[in-house]
Scaffold this active site. Structure first.
Site, PDB file in Angstrom:
ATOM      1  N   ILE A 246       0.988  -1.055   0.047  1.00 21.84           N
ATOM      2  CA  ILE A 246       0.279  -0.189   0.161  1.00 21.84           C
ATOM      3  C   ILE A 246       0.947   1.272  -0.078  1.00 21.84           C
ATOM      4  O   ILE A 246       1.533   1.471   1.151  1.00 21.84           O
ATOM      5  CB  ILE A 246      -1.023   0.123   1.030  1.00 21.84           C
ATOM      6  CG1 ILE A 246      -1.884  -1.217   1.088  1.00 21.84           C
ATOM      7  CG2 ILE A 246      -1.842   1.120   1.337  1.00 21.84           C
ATOM      8  CD1 ILE A 246      -2.716  -1.215   2.520  1.00 21.84           C
ATOM      9  N   PRO A 247       1.213   1.921  -1.206  1.00 18.78           N
ATOM     10  CA  PRO A 247       2.321   2.867  -1.426  1.00 18.78           C
ATOM     11  C   PRO A 247       2.093   4.061  -0.659  1.00 18.78           C
ATOM     12  O   PRO A 247       1.992   5.082  -1.358  1.00 18.78           O
ATOM     13  CB  PRO A 247       2.352   2.871  -2.864  1.00 18.78           C
ATOM     14  CG  PRO A 247       1.008   2.713  -3.318  1.00 18.78           C
ATOM     15  CD  PRO A 247       0.368   1.698  -2.281  1.00 18.78           C
ATOM     16  N   CYS A 248       2.128   4.365   0.604  1.00 22.34           N
ATOM     17  CA  CYS A 248       2.021   5.462   1.174  1.00 22.34           C
ATOM     18  C   CYS A 248       3.136   6.428   1.049  1.00 22.34           C
ATOM     19  O   CYS A 248       3.236   7.573   1.299  1.00 22.34           O
ATOM     20  CB  CYS A 248       1.522   5.377   2.571  1.00 22.34           C
ATOM     21  SG  CYS A 248       2.711   4.320   3.513  1.00 22.34           S
ATOM     22  N   HIS A 249       4.304   5.594   0.531  1.00 24.34           N
ATOM     23  CA  HIS A 249       5.558   6.507   0.324  1.00 24.34           C
ATOM     24  C   HIS A 249       5.531   7.503  -0.996  1.00 24.34           C
ATOM     25  O   HIS A 249       6.269   8.187  -1.236  1.00 24.34           O
ATOM     26  CB  HIS A 249       6.958   5.572   0.098  1.00 24.34           C
ATOM     27  CG  HIS A 249       6.601   4.686  -1.087  1.00 24.34           C
ATOM     28  ND1 HIS A 249       5.906   3.456  -0.808  1.00 24.34           N
ATOM     29  CD2 HIS A 249       6.575   4.717  -2.220  1.00 24.34           C
ATOM     30  CE1 HIS A 249       5.622   2.636  -1.890  1.00 24.34           C
ATOM     31  NE2 HIS A 249       6.456   3.363  -2.854  1.00 24.34           N
TER      32      HIS A 249
END
Length: 286
Positions: A246-249
């Site tokens: 889950i690419p919160c970056h």
């Protein structure tokens, strides 16, 4: 020092010294390798060259940020760019914990976990029979603290140390590793997460941001039809239980500043540069 640790140390050095554009020889010396062997090792484990990674950290990242912002703004009504996102369409399937599962607090559920090396540091992976329920970089806290969080979330479950069962999740992201023993196909990664309806909606929105692109908290809020909820979006992004997948970056501040990151700003910067370099072949002329 193992190979993953060398790549992690080299990336950290390049992040800290990007402004001076260190040479290949200088970076290689930081991990006690010749320039030739370091170049081969970095390409093998990171999938890109050191030069491309360094370029993505500096001027080209700024150019890409502008381009990404414009494209996402133009398609914000469609909830990001889901049509171009490998993760959303083909790679990751996100399922929320049902009310019944929440009430049972993991009773009768066996959670397998393991810690695995990556170019960005060791990462803990935990999974229920329905999918991955936790991915977190160990360096940001400790393995014991991460397991304590897992027990708090699933108090009646049984934790089992089974790295052979969780390794595939990391291998699916870093298939260039010499340690790869199985190759997961895109459809094999399922996530099993617990959160409020709003958090789940935000995490689904994150999956629509394509690899190599970025979005702001306010853009995600607009995409969800709640333009005044940027702060709430930020809280939901910060609560993301699954790093990388889950690419919160890929979420930044409207100003272009990096913003916070649950697993460390340096790791966030490394991840953004790594993805940008992989998706911008024009960075390094042939």
């Amino acid at each position: 020092m193992n190979d993953y640790a060398r790549i992690e140390k080299a990336m950290s050095y390049m992040v800290a010294n990007a402004a001076s554009q260190p040479s290949l020889e200088t970076v290689a010396a930081q991990v006690h390798l010749s320039a030739y062997h370091f170049q081969r090792l970095f390409c093998r484990y990171a999938g890109i060259s050191p030069k491309r990674f360094l370029q993505a950290l500096t001027l080209e990242r700024g150019k890409q940020l502008i381009a990404s912002s414009e494209s996402l703004t133009n398609t914000v009504h469609a909830l990001g760019l889901s049509g171009g996102s490998r993760l959303y369409d083909h790679f990751v399937q996100l399922e929320a914990v049902t009310p019944g599962e929440f009430k049972r607090q993991g009773e009768g559920v066996e959670i397998a976990y393991g810690v695995h090396p990556t170019p960005f540091g060791e990462i803990l992976v935990a999974m229920t029979p329905r999918g991955i329920c936790r991915m977190a970089f160990v360096a940001s806290t400790s393995q014991e603290a991460l397991l304590a969080e897992l027990v708090k979330q699933w108090p009646r479950s049984t934790l089992c140390h089974r790295p052979d069962a969780t390794r595939y999740a990391v291998e699916a992201l870093f298939t260039t590793s010499a340690e790869t023993t199985t190759k997961a196909t895109p459809a094999t990664l399922s996530l099993h997460v617990s959160g409020t309806n709003f958090q789940i909606a935000v995490w689904r929105a994150l999956l629509t941001i394509p690899e190599g692109q970025l979005a702001s908290y306010s853009q995600i809020a607009q995409a969800l039809g709640m333009p005044k909820s940027s702060r709430a979006v930020g809280n939901a992004v910060g609560a993301n239980p699954i790093a990388l997948l889950i690419p919160c970056h890929r979420v930044i501040q409207q100003s272009g500043a990096l913003g916070g990151y649950r697993w460390g700003i340096e790791t966030k910067q490394q991840l953004q540069a790594w993805e940008a370099a992989q998706h911008s072949p024009q960075l390094e002329p042939h």
